[in-house]
Design an enzyme around this catalytic site. Structure first.
Site, PDB file in Angstrom:
ATOM      1  N   GLU A 301      11.425  28.226 -10.150  1.00  0.00           N
ATOM      2  CA  GLU A 301      11.662  29.497 -10.832  1.00  0.00           C
ATOM      3  C   GLU A 301      12.967  29.454 -11.631  1.00  0.00           C
ATOM      4  OE1 GLU A 301       9.625  33.073  -8.506  1.00  0.00           O
ATOM      5  OE2 GLU A 301      11.774  33.380  -8.597  1.00  0.00           O
ATOM      6  N   HIS A 330       0.855   9.246   5.220  1.00  0.00           N
ATOM      7  CA  HIS A 330      -0.565   8.956   5.404  1.00  0.00           C
ATOM      8  C   HIS A 330      -1.407   9.797   4.454  1.00  0.00           C
ATOM      9  CE1 HIS A 330       0.362   6.591   9.023  1.00  0.00           C
ATOM     10  NE2 HIS A 330       1.366   7.438   9.119  1.00  0.00           N
ATOM     11  N   LYS A 444       3.662  40.205 -12.690  1.00  0.00           N
ATOM     12  CA  LYS A 444       3.788  41.468 -11.934  1.00  0.00           C
ATOM     13  C   LYS A 444       3.240  42.614 -12.779  1.00  0.00           C
ATOM     14  CE  LYS A 444       7.822  40.615  -8.901  1.00  0.00           C
ATOM     15  NZ  LYS A 444       9.119  41.075  -8.433  1.00  0.00           N
TER      16      LYS A 444
END
Ligand code: PA5
Length: 474
Positions: A301, A330, A444
Site C-alpha cells: 500500500e 516444499h 471503498k
C-alpha cells in the site's frame, strides 16, 4: 528504557552477503554499484529526518515510541480490567486496523492461545475479524458469548463498510441481549471526526482511544490500535515501544552502511531498478507467520503508486509475497530457485527459539531417519533456513537475512520499526507519496455506490456502465 548491554544483546542484524556479486557473481551487486546509491540514500534519510512527526504528511508514527506515556498507562489499566472482567476480546476492524493486532497476537502469544485452559491463559480468548465473510461472523458468534465479550471497534474514519457492518451486527446483538452497549465496547478512532465519535456520544460516552491524526492504518501498530489488543494479551507494551525506540536510534545514522533500515531500502530499491518486482517475505518461525501479512500491506500500500511527488506518471512498487519457512520450501522455493529472476527473498530468522524441542534417538537401523536423533527441532529449522539461503545463492537468486536474537516484545518492536523506516526510505527513493492510498479509497467508494449510499449515484452509474461491456465467460 533498557540498558545499553540489553539493547545490544537484542540487536537485529541484516546479512546481505547473498545480494552481492561476491556471492552471486554477475547476478549480484558489486561494492561499487551499491555505493552508487549512497547519494540517493542520503537524500531519503534526510527526507525522513526532516519530516518526522509531521501529521500533515502522515509521518506522526515516527514519534510513537516517545509520545505515549499517559496513553500507555491508561491502556495498561484498561487491559488489566478487561483481562479480569471479560471471557472474550474481539477486534472489529480491517486492513491497517486488524493486521497489526493479528501479527502481534501470533508473534508473542502461545500458538494455541485460545485453546489453553482459562487458568493458563489468564486473559480473554482473542479474535480479530479482518473480513466481512458472513460465515466468519456466523462462526465467531458460535464460539463467543457477546455479553461476556469486549469488542474493540477500530476505525480511523468510522466509515469503512466492513468494520461498520461488523459493528452493526454486534451492537444489534448486544442491544437485543439487554446489554448497555458502552460496557462492552471500546473504540479506537479519530480524536474528533468520524462516525465512531458520533456513535460514542449517542451511547453516552464509549471508552475511546485516539488513532492519532498523522498515523495511517498500516503504520498504526505502535499506537492504541495495536497497543490495547497487545496489552489485553498480556504483552509488555512498554518493552515493544522500547524496541522501536532502539531501532529508531540505530537508524539515526546517515551512513547507509551503518543504518539497517536504510541499507535494506537501498537493496530493495536497487533490485527494483533491475526489474525485481517481487519481494518474498519468508519468516522461519510460525510466530512470525502473520508478520509477513502485516509487512505485505505496509510494503504494497505504501509503494504501489502511479504518480511521483512532482506529479509525473509512474507505476512503481514491489509485489509482496508471503511465505513460511520451512513449510514453503516444499511449495514455493522451487519457483524461487529456478523461475524468473524477478524476486528478492527476505528471510526472517531467529537466533534462539522459545523452545528447542529435542529429537529423540530412534530408528537407528534406518540411517535416513536415525541421523535426526540427538539433534533438536531448533537445529533442524535453523539448518533448513541456512540451507535454503545457500541454495538460492548458488542459483544466483538475491536474498538477505534479517535475524532477531530471539523473539520477545523488545525485538518485535525493533523489527516493526525497522520495516516502517525501510518503507519510508524506499518510498522517498522512489519519489512517491508513501503514506496515501488512493487505490484503496477508490474501491471503498465503489462499494458505497453499489450498496446505494447517498452521494455516490454518479459512481454507481459508472459501475453499471461497466456492466454493459461485452461479457466473456466460460
Ligand atoms: O492502511 C490503511 O490506511 C488501510 O488499510 C486502513 O487501515 C483500512 O482501510 C481501514 O480504514 P479505517 O481505519 O478508516 O477503518
Amino acid at each position: 528504557m533498557k540498558n545499553k548491554a540489553y539493547c545490544e544483546s537484542m540487536r537485529l542484524t541484516v546479512d546481505y552477503t547473498n545480494m552481492m556479486s561476491s556471492a552471486l557473481g554477475d547476478k549480484g551487486f558489486t561494492d561499487k554499484a551499491l555505493a552508487g546509491y549512497a547519494a540517493q540514500a542520503r537524500q531519503a534519510w534526510q527526507f525522513v529526518a526532516d519530516n518526522r512527526g509531521k501529521d500533515e504528511l502522515y509521518m506522526g508514527w515516527t514519534e510513537l515510541p516517545y509520545n505515549q506515556k499517559e496513553i500507555v498507562a491508561d491502556i495498561k489499566a484498561t487491559a488489566k480490567k478487561i483481562r479480569k472482567e471479560f471471557k472474550y476480546f474481539v477486534v472489529l476492524g480491517i486492513g491497517g486496523s486488524a493486521l497489526g493486532p493479528i501479527m502481534a497476537f501470533t508473534a508473542l502469544s502461545h500458538l494455541h492461545y485460545n485453546d489453553l485452559p482459562d487458568k493458563v491463559r489468564k486473559g480473554p480468548k482473542f479474535f480479530v475479524e479482518d473480513n466481512v465473510d458472513p460465515v466468519r461472523m456466523h462462526d465467531l458468534l458460535d464460539v463467543i458469548d457477546p455479553k461476556k465479550t469486549c469488542f474493540n471497534v477500530v476505525s480511523k474514519s468510522g466509515a469503512t463498510s466492513e468494520t461498520m457492518a461488523q459493528y452493526l451486527v454486534i451492537s444489534d446483538l448486544l442491544e437485543k441481549a439487554g446489554v448497555d452497549l458502552k460496557n462492552n465496547l471500546i473504540f479506537t478512532t479519530d480524536a474528533k471526526k468520524g462516525n465512531l465519535v458520533k456513535i460514542s456520544e449517542s451511547l453516552g460516552g464509549v471508552k475511546s482511544y485516539v488513532l492519532p491524526d498523522g498515523v495511517g492504518g498500516r503504520f498504526s501498530e505502535l499506537c492504541p490500535v495495536g497497543l490495547l489488543p497487545a496489552a489485553v494479551l498480556g504483552i509488555d507494551i512498554s518493552l515493544l515501544l522500547d524496541g522501536a525506540a532502539y531501532m529508531d536510534k540505530l537508524c539515526k545514522q546517515k551512513n547507509m552502511y551503518k543504518n539497517p533500515a536504510l541499507l535494506s531500502a537501498v537493496l530493495q530499491f536497487a533490485a527494483m531498478q533491475q526489474g525485481k518486482n517481487i519481494g518474498v517475505m519468508m519468516p522461519y518461525s510460525d510466530n512470525l507467520k502473520y508478520l509477513a501479512d502485516w509487512y505485505a500491506q505496509l510494503w504494497a500500500e505504501s509503494l504501489g503508486k502511479n504518480k511521483t511527488l512532482d506529479g509525473k506518471a509512474c507505476n512503481v512498487g514491489q509485489t509482496p509475497v508471503k511465505a513460511l519457512g520451512v513449510t514453503d520450501q516444499h511449495s514455493q522455493v522451487q519457483l524461487y530457485a529456478e523461475g524468473p529472476y524477478d524476486k528478492v527473498i527476505t528471510f526472517l530468522s531467529l537466533g534462539k527459539y522459545k523452545y528447542e524441542m529435542p529429537i529423540p534417538h530412534g530408528c537407528r537401523d534406518i540411517p535416513d531417519v536415525g541421523f535426526l536423533g540427538g539433534h533438536t527441532m531448533e537445529e533442524l529449522i535453523q539448518a533448513e533456513n541456512k540451507a535454503t539461503a545457500f541454495a538460492l545463492m548458488q542459483a544466483g537468486r538475491m536474498n538477505y537475512t534479517v535475524t532477531l536474537p530471539c523473539l520477545n516484545a523488545f525485538t518485535l518492536g525493533e523489527l516493526l520499526f525497522y520495516f516502517e523506516l525501510q518503507t519510508a526510505y524506499a518510498g522517498a527513493m522512489l519519489n512517491i507519496d508513501t503514506f496515501n492510498q488512493p487505490g484503496v479509497e477508490n474501491g471503498k467508494k465503489a462499494t458505497f455506490a453499489l450498496l446505494g449510499k447517498s452521494g455516490y449515484e454518479a459512481k454507481k452509474a459508472e459501475i453499471e456502465s461497466a456492466d454493459a461491456l461485452q461479457k466473456y465467460t466460460v
